[in-house]
Design a protein around this motif. Structure first.
Motif, PDB file in Angstrom:
ATOM      1  N   LEU A 277       0.663  -1.155   0.078  1.00 24.59           N
ATOM      2  CA  LEU A 277       0.093   0.036  -0.121  1.00 24.59           C
ATOM      3  C   LEU A 277       0.857   1.087  -0.056  1.00 24.59           C
ATOM      4  N   ASP A 278       1.830   1.238   0.988  1.00 24.28           N
ATOM      5  CA  ASP A 278       2.719   2.562   0.956  1.00 24.28           C
ATOM      6  C   ASP A 278       3.708   2.834  -0.128  1.00 24.28           C
ATOM      7  N   ASN A 279       4.119   1.661  -0.825  1.00 20.06           N
ATOM      8  CA  ASN A 279       4.792   1.614  -2.087  1.00 20.06           C
ATOM      9  C   ASN A 279       3.894   2.618  -3.035  1.00 20.06           C
ATOM     10  N   VAL A 280       2.778   2.372  -3.022  1.00 19.35           N
ATOM     11  CA  VAL A 280       1.857   2.929  -3.919  1.00 19.35           C
ATOM     12  C   VAL A 280       1.614   4.515  -3.559  1.00 19.35           C
ATOM     13  N   THR A 281       1.314   4.542  -2.045  1.00 18.68           N
ATOM     14  CA  THR A 281       0.778   6.049  -1.964  1.00 18.68           C
ATOM     15  C   THR A 281       1.972   7.089  -1.487  1.00 18.68           C
ATOM     16  N   ILE A 282       3.096   6.524  -1.618  1.00 16.64           N
ATOM     17  CA  ILE A 282       4.194   7.455  -1.256  1.00 16.64           C
ATOM     18  C   ILE A 282       4.251   8.624  -2.055  1.00 16.64           C
ATOM     19  N   ALA A 283       4.326   8.085  -3.594  1.00 14.28           N
ATOM     20  CA  ALA A 283       4.397   9.283  -4.597  1.00 14.28           C
ATOM     21  C   ALA A 283       3.085  10.312  -4.296  1.00 14.28           C
ATOM     22  N   LEU A 284       2.036   9.549  -4.180  1.00 12.93           N
ATOM     23  CA  LEU A 284       0.840  10.326  -4.121  1.00 12.93           C
ATOM     24  C   LEU A 284       0.683  11.358  -2.892  1.00 12.93           C
ATOM     25  N   ARG A 285       1.452  11.097  -1.899  1.00 14.49           N
ATOM     26  CA  ARG A 285       1.396  12.067  -1.070  1.00 14.49           C
ATOM     27  C   ARG A 285       2.553  12.984  -1.078  1.00 14.49           C
ATOM     28  N   LYS A 286       3.874  12.577  -1.300  1.00 15.54           N
ATOM     29  CA  LYS A 286       4.826  13.461  -1.618  1.00 15.54           C
ATOM     30  C   LYS A 286       5.100  14.063  -2.802  1.00 15.54           C
ATOM     31  N   VAL A 287       4.460  13.567  -3.965  1.00 16.99           N
ATOM     32  CA  VAL A 287       4.372  14.280  -5.151  1.00 16.99           C
ATOM     33  C   VAL A 287       3.223  15.172  -5.443  1.00 16.99           C
ATOM     34  N   ARG A 288       2.201  14.405  -5.146  1.00 10.06           N
ATOM     35  CA  ARG A 288       0.732  14.734  -5.454  1.00 10.06           C
ATOM     36  C   ARG A 288       0.202  15.613  -4.331  1.00 10.06           C
ATOM     37  N   ARG A 289       0.588  15.600  -3.076  1.00  9.90           N
ATOM     38  CA  ARG A 289       0.236  16.143  -2.099  1.00  9.90           C
ATOM     39  C   ARG A 289      -0.981  15.745  -1.439  1.00  9.90           C
ATOM     40  N   MET A 290      -1.383  14.475  -1.708  1.00 11.31           N
ATOM     41  CA  MET A 290      -2.814  14.164  -1.348  1.00 11.31           C
ATOM     42  C   MET A 290      -2.765  13.902   0.363  1.00 11.31           C
ATOM     43  N   ASP A 291      -3.762  13.978   0.832  1.00 13.91           N
ATOM     44  CA  ASP A 291      -3.918  13.603   2.124  1.00 13.91           C
ATOM     45  C   ASP A 291      -3.955  11.884   2.410  1.00 13.91           C
ATOM     46  N   LYS A 292      -3.894  11.565   3.557  1.00 12.44           N
ATOM     47  CA  LYS A 292      -3.484  10.072   3.617  1.00 12.44           C
ATOM     48  C   LYS A 292      -4.712   9.103   3.098  1.00 12.44           C
ATOM     49  N   GLY A 293      -5.932   9.781   3.731  1.00 11.40           N
ATOM     50  CA  GLY A 293      -7.197   9.126   3.311  1.00 11.40           C
ATOM     51  C   GLY A 293      -7.397   8.814   1.766  1.00 11.40           C
ATOM     52  N   ALA A 294      -7.176  10.096   0.993  1.00 12.36           N
ATOM     53  CA  ALA A 294      -7.264  10.233  -0.407  1.00 12.36           C
ATOM     54  C   ALA A 294      -6.307   9.282  -1.229  1.00 12.36           C
ATOM     55  N   ALA A 295      -5.136   9.225  -0.459  1.00 12.43           N
ATOM     56  CA  ALA A 295      -3.973   8.426  -1.173  1.00 12.43           C
ATOM     57  C   ALA A 295      -4.222   7.013  -1.050  1.00 12.43           C
ATOM     58  N   ASN A 296      -4.775   6.716   0.302  1.00  5.61           N
ATOM     59  CA  ASN A 296      -5.095   5.474   0.630  1.00  5.61           C
ATOM     60  C   ASN A 296      -6.023   4.710  -0.392  1.00  5.61           C
ATOM     61  N   LYS A 297      -6.905   5.628  -0.625  1.00  9.14           N
ATOM     62  CA  LYS A 297      -8.260   5.182  -1.293  1.00  9.14           C
ATOM     63  C   LYS A 297      -7.832   4.850  -2.786  1.00  9.14           C
ATOM     64  N   ARG A 298      -7.075   5.795  -3.454  1.00  4.80           N
ATOM     65  CA  ARG A 298      -6.421   5.544  -4.635  1.00  4.80           C
ATOM     66  C   ARG A 298      -5.876   4.598  -4.836  1.00  4.80           C
ATOM     67  N   ALA A 299      -4.851   4.047  -4.001  1.00  6.71           N
ATOM     68  CA  ALA A 299      -3.747   3.159  -3.860  1.00  6.71           C
ATOM     69  C   ALA A 299      -4.605   1.888  -3.691  1.00  6.71           C
ATOM     70  N   MET A 300      -5.611   1.545  -2.968  1.00 10.25           N
ATOM     71  CA  MET A 300      -6.416   0.500  -2.836  1.00 10.25           C
ATOM     72  C   MET A 300      -7.058   0.266  -4.165  1.00 10.25           C
ATOM     73  N   PHE A 301      -7.489   1.375  -4.964  1.00 12.84           N
ATOM     74  CA  PHE A 301      -8.098   0.940  -6.051  1.00 12.84           C
ATOM     75  C   PHE A 301      -7.166   0.478  -6.935  1.00 12.84           C
ATOM     76  N   GLU A 302      -6.032   0.974  -7.103  1.00 13.92           N
ATOM     77  CA  GLU A 302      -5.259   0.594  -8.111  1.00 13.92           C
ATOM     78  C   GLU A 302      -4.698  -0.832  -7.866  1.00 13.92           C
ATOM     79  N   LEU A 303      -4.382  -1.179  -6.314  1.00 12.83           N
ATOM     80  CA  LEU A 303      -3.893  -2.732  -6.030  1.00 12.83           C
ATOM     81  C   LEU A 303      -5.235  -3.658  -6.462  1.00 12.83           C
ATOM     82  N   GLU A 304      -6.279  -3.168  -6.266  1.00 11.49           N
ATOM     83  CA  GLU A 304      -7.394  -4.209  -6.454  1.00 11.49           C
ATOM     84  C   GLU A 304      -7.374  -4.512  -7.978  1.00 11.49           C
TER      85      GLU A 304
END
Ligand SMILES: Nc1ncnc2c1ncn2[C@@H]1O[C@H](COP(=O)(O)OP(=O)(O)O)[C@@H](O)[C@H]1O
Ligand SMILES: [Mg+2]
Length: 254
Positions: free
Chosen positions: A102-129
């Motif tokens: 999960l965090d391998n996918v969220t890290i760029a969303l949070r650091k580069v895209r500046r998404m908050d944790k909830g939104a990044a987790n949601k997006r990452a979950m979607f892609e991993l599914e």
């Protein structure tokens, strides 16, 4: 304003390491939704070309344009944008070992895209599914098979909404029984219209997916054409000769 015909244009890229010239004036274009497959002997410059296209490696000369606009390779903002728009999948996955899937996918969303944790987790979950790993999100790379690691890497790239995906022999580091699961994911991406350039030795991907095949050797695109043009019955192309030798080696001719 008219839309540029090509999503990506690479013009006369040159790259040397010391006295060793790796890319000798390589040019290519990519239309939206097009899939180009790069094949050729090891050492021919495929990885270097892909790395130059998203500027992980700086070319010595030549230009890269997206939607008709040249990227200024010396400008940090341009480079940053280029890397966001062009995703990369490596042979060796390049995951962070200390982070869960999960965090391998969220890290760029949070650091580069500046998404908050909830939104990044949601997006990452979607892609991993999407890549069939919805039940593996808390596992670390060491707990995943090679095929699963590569699918995490694909999910990570897709989470950034790339316009173009570069894949560098995405199945070459996998045990043979794990190749199929990654190929399925790549085929699903193709079916959704993802624009891709992929270096691969996988004959089934070459024939089944590529609109164009580029045969690269000694830093030059020696031949290019549709799979039919280069690999059709009775074609005596160098590409055909190369693929024949590949299928002799791994016994997967069809
Ligand atoms: N960082 C580097 N430093 C020096 N030589 C390199 C480097 N990266 C690649 N090369 C050389 O460039 C050539 C082409 O390599 P590569 O682009 O990896 O080809 P391919 O992916 O087609 O096997 C090889 O001879 C390789 O040794
Ligand atoms: Mg390579």
């Amino acid at each position: 304003m008219t839309e540029a015909k090509f999503i990506l244009e690479v013009d006369t890229l040159n790259k040397s390491y010391g006295d060793n010239t790796i890319l000798k004036g390589v040019s290519l274009t990519l239309e939206e939704g097009e899939i180009k497959v790069l094949i050729g002997p090891s050492g021919g410059g495929k990885s270097t070309l892909l790395q130059c296209i998203n500027c992980l490696v700086a070319p010595d000369s030549g230009t890269i344009s997206m939607h008709g606009k040249e990227i200024n390779l010396k400008n940090k903002k341009d480079l940053y944008q280029l890397r966001q728009r062009v995703g990369m999948i490596f042979q060796e996955f390049n995951l962070f070992d200390h982070l869960t899937a999960l965090d391998n996918v969220t890290i760029a969303l949070r650091k580069v895209r500046r998404m908050d944790k909830g939104a990044a987790n949601k997006r990452a979950m979607f892609e991993l599914e999407q890549v069939g790993l919805g039940d593996k999100i808390e596992l670390y790379p060491a707990q995943l098979s090679g095929g699963q690691k590569q699918r995490v890497a694909i999910a990570r790239a897709l989470a950034m909404d790339p316009e173009v995906l570069l894949l560098d022999e995405p199945t070459s580091a996998l045990d043979p029984e794990l190749v199929g699961e990654v190929i399925s994911v790549i085929k699903a991406l193709a079916a959704k219209g993802m624009t891709m350039i992929m270096a691969t030795h996988q004959i089934s991907l070459i024939a089944g997916l590529a609109r164009n095949v580029l045969f690269m050797e000694n830093g030059i695109i020696q031949e290019q054409g549709s799979p039919k043009e280069l690999l059709g019955a009775g074609k005596k192309t160098r590409t055909q000769g190369f693929c024949d030798r590949l299928s002799d080696l791994d016994g997967e001719g069809s």
